[in-house]
Design a protein around this motif. Structure first.
Motif: not given
Lengths: 154, 765
Positions: B674, B703-709
């Motif tokens: 990530i 990067i934040r949680m809502n953008e994390s794969p």
């Protein structure tokens, strides 16, 4: 310096500090409660999240002079022994890497679940987006919030 | 009858024992070297000294095991996984094991470094041998008490059993065991010495025997390979003081340092009237003279934070007063060297690539000739910006300098260097310095550099008080040690459907790729192969950043290979497998990666990701990469949401040898992948007039949680020696995403961050 009486984790604490002192620094330096972390000082990273009257608030953005009569909960007071469902889920899933941001993550998650006890994955991801984890333990945070919700529902 | 196990004392033994005055047995051991002849074992737990030993194990009368190790924890989980290795060989229940962070107080403590994913790799042999030797000592003691042959006894989960079925707990024989001679072991752990000087080494089979101490067969492991939670989890989730910033002593003051706002500037003058008027500010002082003198002497060039300038320091009763005091300072700065900017770097690096001033790092065959004879030559340039580390816990350190001693406490990855430098800087004896390491709120390379330790020490030296120097986020981001901006230009020749030549050029700020990096895949697979590097010396401080060089090189090379496959109309997976096939049986010992292992992870990632059976609307990019001794393949799943490509999933296949703690290992893998996606997508750091244009998270995007794969991990199972996981899954992530984005959008992206360069056109050389 003025004195402020703050209600923190159920007991009243008396602090002598400059009136513009952010709650974050009052907790850390004056009250020796260092579980609440400094990350950015501008309310962007969420490391300093505490509960004020049940709402997740950035303690770096809150001056102690604004907290008269408010109920403040910090990570130290979320539970007596780490047994809050969110803390237990964090442990079960082994979320932390460096661990620095996790108190803030836990405080955001626990306030969120009080308001939305049965969230969807998307709601979890959106609710937690204000808390940065530089180690990127995001998958585990998401799973732990979901697990805590399930536990609370059960 | 007596024990027939020979217990000839080995002078070169890497461990020693003693009987503790308070009861129990103490074992001191070294990871890399034999114990010195002069090494003395303490008999009091309060007197553990890490001069002679890397770590200690205490086995109490009750059979409880405590491991004292000063190895710093930055979040890689080594504080859990390394004791697991000891506990496995010692054969004790994990619940009986306690891990305590040791204290460093030595001048000779050279290898207590968390960096380069090496802790596990280097500790593997020594930790197993220590555990196994301790187990044998306990067995020998029990055998002697029973008057039987030690070979008739076995040890399991803290209990020794003889042929008659009689049992003794470890705790019951510790007194006798401590007095026995240490069973001799073969020198494999000791030989680690030479290995550790070499940053890379070949895979090794896990051997079963060390002298008369028998190491377990990996198939008999009961702890290694099981999920074990972080040993500090309870403290972390309840907010206990663990980190440097949490450290506090009575009478401590807080210090905030005003450093030059731009790289290249030095202090002219300052006015502290307003700062001193701030409630809680105690004093305003100037530091820097001593660091300056040191810099002049040492040619320390890796941190311009130690720039030849004075700095202004606000000393205050609390952090908030220190922050406010610093804001109230008025300072004048002058330019000591030119103030640089990203636009100029861009041109400088391109000029370097266009020029002829290169240092050669590897040369096979004749690329010029191959290019001349080619049917086609493909050339592409890849660009990356500077990146700050952004550890969540900003740089900070505690120092208490008095006439008789110096106490330093905090998060640093290179404690021995830090202590030595402080001694030199302050003209003090290293013996007077005690350095304690705290848990670290992230490292990513930043805490390899000890500038913040020197600052804290210089402040305390001046004010003679215990002091906590701490950076704000703005200080941290603007006065960092950055991942340097780099450009790669890669050209390849194609002849009769084969890649015949490959020429990689690197143009970088301040430093070039090093060690064996020029020999990573595809080196060895292409007959005519050349790597050349050039650099530009900047006054902006740069240094190691999680997976140095490979963090960007992987994206460049793997993107290039994908484009090459497209040009050649080949399947990108098959093309890599074919290239790897050519490496097999190589006798070039600079080639440290294993073609088989890289092929295997690639196949596993392809299989597990469903790459061959793509779903509608899901675009997948695949790559395989070796770095930091670990073989990794990743597949990124990208979907289009409106006009935006979104990374939904990363499938990771990893071969890191034996997986010590799968729970911790997966955490590293997920985080690394990530992190790789995040910095490739969003990481951007621009300089104007020597000054970064972003200084906090409102302007710098992480990067934040809502953008994390979602990251899905698969291990290749084998019994090869373990390799580290702190870094290797980061580099392939950006490559896999770029390749998937090409499928999703039709565009290749040649420049990071992807989010602002999605429609960049290829730079053709």
């Amino acid at each position: 310096m003025p004195t402020y009486n703050l209600k923190i984790n159920g007991s009243v604490q008396s602090i002598e500090a400059a009136e513009d002192t952010p709650l974050l620094w009052a907790l850390r330096d004056q009250l020796d409660m260092v579980g609440t972390k400094y990350g950015c000082g501008i309310g962007q990273c969420g490391s300093c999240t505490v509960h004020v009257d049940g709402n997740a608030i950035r303690s770096c953005q809150l001056q102690i002079s604004q907290l008269d009569g408010k109920e403040i909960t910090t990570i130290e007071g979320l539970s007596e022994d780490g047994s809050h469902p969110v803390q237990e889920a964090w442990k079960a899933i082994d979320v932390p890497q460096c661990g620095y941001c996790q108190a803030g993550q836990i405080m955001t998650a626990s306030a969120f679940l009080e308001k939305n006890p049965n969230p969807s994955r998307e709601e979890i991801r959106n609710a937690m987006h204000g808390n940065i984890c530089r180690c990127a333990s995001y998958n585990r945070i998401e799973n732990a919030v979901a697990m805590a919700a399930e536990k609370k529902m059960a | 009858m007596s024990s027939t196990i020979s217990t000839k004392f080995s002078r070169r033994s890497f461990l020693r024992t003693s009987s503790l005055a308070s009861g129990g047995m103490l074992i001191g051991f070294n990871f890399f070297t034999a114990c010195k002849d002069t090494a003395k074992m303490p008999v009091d737990i309060a007197e553990l000294n890490y001069n002679d030993f890397n770590a200690f194990i205490k086995i109490s009368d009750e059979g409880m095991v405590t491991i004292f190790s000063p190895n710093p924890e930055i979040g890689q989980g080594v504080k859990t996984s390394m004791p697991m290795i000891i506990a496995e060989e010692l054969d004790v229940p994990w619940e009986n094991v306690n891990v305590v962070q040791g204290i460093l107080d030595t001048q000779n403590y050279t290898r207590q470094v968390a960096g380069g994913s090496q802790s596990i790799r280097f500790g593997w042999d020594a930790l197993r041998q220590t555990g196994a030797t301790a187990r044998q000592l306990l067995v020998n003691a029990a055998a002697a008490r029973w008057g039987v042959d030690a070979s008739e006894c076995s040890a399991k989960q803290g209990v020794i059993t003889n042929a008659n079925g009689e049992t003794l707990g470890y705790g019951e024989v510790v007194k006798e065991a401590a007095l026995l001679q240490v069973p001799e072991s073969e020198d494999s752990a000791i030989e680690e010495e030479s290995k550790s000087e070499n940053p890379e080494f070949k895979d090794e089979k896990t051997e079963g025997i060390a002298g008369n101490v028998t190491l377990k067969d990996p198939k008999d492991y009961t702890l290694i390979g099981t999920d074990v939670g972080n040993v500090d989890i309870d403290e972390i989730i309840t907010g206990k003081p663990l980190f440097g910033l949490d450290y506090k002593v009575e009478g401590m003051v807080y210090a905030s340092v005003l450093r030059p706002p731009a790289f290249g500037q030095v202090l002219e003058s300052y006015d502290d009237t307003a700062a001193k008027a701030v409630t809680g500010v105690i004093d305003v002082i100037k530091i820097g003279e001593k660091a300056k003198a040191l810099l002049a002497k040492d040619e320390v060039n890796w941190t311009a934070i130690l720039a030849p300038t004075e700095k202004v320091v606000v000393i205050a009763e609390n952090s908030w007063a220190a922050i406010k005091g610093k804001k109230a300072l008025k300072a004048e700065w002058s330019d000591n060297s030119p103030l640089e900017n990203t636009k100029a770097h861009d041109k400088i690096l391109t000029d370097l690539l266009d020029g002829n001033e290169f240092q050669n790092m590897r040369k096979d065959g004749d690329v010029k000739k191959a290019f001349k004879q080619a049917d086609k030559v493909v050339e592409r340039t890849y660009e990356s910006p500077f990146l700050p580390h952004n550890t969540m816990e900003p740089m900070n350190f505690f120092a208490d300098v008095t006439d008789s001693k110096i106490l330093l406490v905090g998060p640093v990855q290179t404690p021995a260097d830090a202590a030595a430098t402080v001694a030199e800087m302050l003209g003090r004896d290293e013996k007077d310095i005690r350095l304690e390491m705290t848990r670290m709120g992230g490292g990513f390379g930043r805490r390899l550099y000890g500038d913040f330790v020197y600052e804290a020490a210089e402040i305390s030296d001046k004010i003679r008080k215990p002091v906590k120097m701490f950076s704000t986020r703005e200080d941290d981001m603007m006065t960092g040690v950055y991942r340097p901006a780099i450009k790669y230009r890669i050209a390849a020749s194609i002849k009769d459907g084969e890649v015949t030549g490959y020429h990689l050029k690197e143009a970088a700020v301040n430093g070039n790729m090093y060690g064996l990096i020029p020999n990573f895949f595809p080196a060895g697979a292409i007959e005519n192969y050349q790597v050349d590097v050039a650099k530009y010396d900047s006054n902006i401080s740069t240094g190691a950043w999680r997976a140095p060089y490979t963090n960007f090189l992987s994206y460049a090379e793997q993107s290039f290979l994908d484009e090459l496959a497209e040009v050649m109309e080949k399947d990108p997976v098959q093309m890599r497998l074919d290239l790897l096939e050519k490496v097999k049986g190589t006798n070039d010992d600079r080639i440290q990666y294993s073609a088989e292992r890289l092929q295997d992870v690639l196949k596993l990632a392809v299989e597990k990701s469903g790459y061959r059976t793509p779903k509608d609307g899901v675009y997948q990019g695949v790559c395989a990469y070796y770095c930091h001794n670990t073989h990794v393949a990743e597949v990124a799943d990208v979907v289009m949401e409106g006009e935006q490509p979104v990374v939904k999933k990363i499938t990771v296949a990893v071969d890191c040898g034996i997986v010590i703690n799968p729970l911790g290992a997966k955490n590293q893998i997920e985080g690394g992948a990530i992190d790789g996606v995040g910095h490739s997508m969003y990481g951007d750091f621009v300089f104007e007039n020597g000054m970064p244009t972003s200084n906090n998270y409102d302007k710098y995007r992480l990067i934040r949680m809502n953008e994390s794969p979602i990251v899905e991990t698969h291990f290749v199972k084998n019994t090869l020696s373990p390799t580290g996981l702190g870094e290797p899954t980061l580099p392939p992530a950006g490559a896999a995403v770029a390749i998937a984005m090409k499928k999703a959008t039709g565009n290749r992206v040649y420049k990071q961050p992807f989010v602002s360069n999605m429609n960049s056109k290829p730079i053709l050389g």
